[in-house]
Design an enzyme around this catalytic site. Sequence first.
Site, PDB file in Angstrom:
ATOM      1  N   ARG A 164       1.173  -7.218  -9.352  1.00 43.66           N
ATOM      2  CA  ARG A 164       1.583  -6.676  -8.055  1.00 43.66           C
ATOM      3  C   ARG A 164       1.563  -7.743  -6.950  1.00 43.66           C
ATOM      4  NH1 ARG A 164      -3.171  -2.805  -5.491  1.00 43.66           N
ATOM      5  NH2 ARG A 164      -4.899  -4.254  -5.702  1.00 43.66           N
ATOM      6  N   HIS A 193       0.395   3.071 -10.551  1.00 44.81           N
ATOM      7  CA  HIS A 193      -0.559   3.618  -9.566  1.00 44.81           C
ATOM      8  C   HIS A 193       0.200   4.418  -8.489  1.00 44.81           C
ATOM      9  CE1 HIS A 193      -3.543   3.521  -6.354  1.00 44.81           C
ATOM     10  NE2 HIS A 193      -4.355   2.706  -6.998  1.00 44.81           N
ATOM     11  N   ASP A 233     -12.433   9.449  -6.499  1.00 45.91           N
ATOM     12  CA  ASP A 233     -12.000   8.274  -7.237  1.00 45.91           C
ATOM     13  C   ASP A 233     -12.517   8.460  -8.661  1.00 45.91           C
ATOM     14  OD1 ASP A 233     -11.196   5.836  -8.141  1.00 45.91           O
ATOM     15  OD2 ASP A 233     -12.328   4.637  -6.693  1.00 45.91           O
ATOM     16  N   ARG A 263       0.836  -1.211   0.000  1.00 37.65           N
ATOM     17  CA  ARG A 263       0.000   0.000   0.000  1.00 37.65           C
ATOM     18  C   ARG A 263       0.871   1.262   0.000  1.00 37.65           C
ATOM     19  NH1 ARG A 263      -4.828   0.661  -1.543  1.00 37.65           N
ATOM     20  NH2 ARG A 263      -5.755  -0.835  -0.101  1.00 37.65           N
ATOM     21  N   GLU A 276      -2.514   8.548 -11.261  1.00 43.44           N
ATOM     22  CA  GLU A 276      -2.073   7.300 -11.864  1.00 43.44           C
ATOM     23  C   GLU A 276      -2.054   7.375 -13.394  1.00 43.44           C
ATOM     24  OE1 GLU A 276      -4.743   4.303 -10.230  1.00 43.44           O
ATOM     25  OE2 GLU A 276      -5.063   5.595  -8.507  1.00 43.44           O
TER      26      GLU A 276
HETATM   27  C1  BG6 Z   1      -7.624   3.220  -7.539  1.00 46.69           C
HETATM   28  C2  BG6 Z   1      -9.050   2.868  -7.850  1.00 46.69           C
HETATM   29  O1  BG6 Z   1      -6.881   3.155  -8.721  1.00 46.69           O
HETATM   30  O2  BG6 Z   1      -7.086   2.272  -6.622  1.00 46.69           O
HETATM   31  C3  BG6 Z   1      -9.853   2.827  -6.559  1.00 46.69           C
HETATM   32  O3  BG6 Z   1      -9.606   3.831  -8.747  1.00 46.69           O
HETATM   33  C4  BG6 Z   1      -9.211   1.844  -5.591  1.00 46.69           C
HETATM   34  O4  BG6 Z   1     -11.193   2.450  -6.837  1.00 46.69           O
HETATM   35  C5  BG6 Z   1      -7.749   2.240  -5.386  1.00 46.69           C
HETATM   36  O5  BG6 Z   1      -9.913   1.886  -4.360  1.00 46.69           O
HETATM   37  C6  BG6 Z   1      -6.991   1.284  -4.468  1.00 46.69           C
HETATM   38  O6  BG6 Z   1      -7.118  -0.024  -4.920  1.00 46.69           O
HETATM   39  P1  BG6 Z   1      -6.518  -1.221  -4.093  1.00 46.69           P
HETATM   40  O7  BG6 Z   1      -6.952  -2.472  -4.809  1.00 46.69           O
HETATM   41  O8  BG6 Z   1      -5.041  -1.063  -4.086  1.00 46.69           O
HETATM   42  O9  BG6 Z   1      -7.108  -1.097  -2.702  1.00 46.69           O
END
Ligand code: BG6
Length: 300
Positions: A100, A170, A213, A75, A272
């Site tokens: 990932r 991302h 989002d 994260r 992103e």
């Molecule tokens: C973003 C999405 O790219 O990633 C969101 O648009 C999502 O909807 C976010 O909540 C995080 O995603 P994840 O799978 O890493 O929790």
Amino acid sequence: MKEVCIADLQKRFGSENVNFFAGPNGLPSVKLSNSFGEVEICVYAAHVMSYKRPGEEPILWMSQKSMFTVGEPIRGGVPICWPWFGPHAEGKFAGHGYARLAMWDVTAAAQAANGETAVTMQLTEKDVDAKFAPAPFRLEFTVTLGAALTMDLKVYNTGDADLTYSGALHSYFNVADSAAIKVEGLKDCKYLDKVLNTEGVQSEDIVIDREIDRVYCRTAGVCRVVDPGFGRVIRVAKSGSNSTVVWNPWIEKSKKMPDFGDEEYHTMVCVEAANVPAADDARTLAPGAMGELIQVISVE
Ligand code: BG6
């Protein structure tokens, strides 16, 4: 998942500027360092975890609650979302694909005469859990630390049928106060709002005062994260991407995510470089063809 020997990697690819180490929870990682700054990349997920320039605040954000566990996404930093962006089309697997969640291979490291340092990692269908039944492919991800941080994801279709994919680099950016920043570069662009399930056109630069989002469509240009608290502008340039996602989970969603601190939304924003299907930006490669997604992060 295959074993990775850090000492072997160091022997094969290590140098004054390229150092392999046991990262969080022992995950094999590599640090590139030179006069431009330093970047840490986890071999698991080929995940850029941190990017720092001398004397400056970190440019990328990482959650204090990130799990750093094989089989779970990291994260923060720059997850590579591939071969699908967002929820799996048939709902069979978790969002954002398997790249990932896999252990990559380090294939090269290089020091250029201009002082730039680069490392390359690769992933093929053989490295991916069989449950995903992946079609043949090869990903090659090169991170170059120079005056900017360049991330270059090449996708090779090594099979004999068309390969269709979506995805994103991302990036999570570290900001002093998300409510005080502006994201520039997306004004007048059409967006799909995933919180409200609506569409709209961005009338002003983006200000974050609630959960956001959004997928911005037909956006190949530069975005700027203007951060008065840190007194800097982060510039995000890209190619091979015609959609841009801006995300901040804000209060309620932060509380629902086990790997995201309740208050951490104050210090991050995701911008992103994406290939989002809903923005008509999924990619299809004929057998033998190559596709490329590049993101270049710098500070103005
Ligand atoms: C973003 C999405 O790219 O990633 C969101 O648009 C999502 O909807 C976010 O909540 C995080 O995603 P994840 O799978 O890493 O929790």
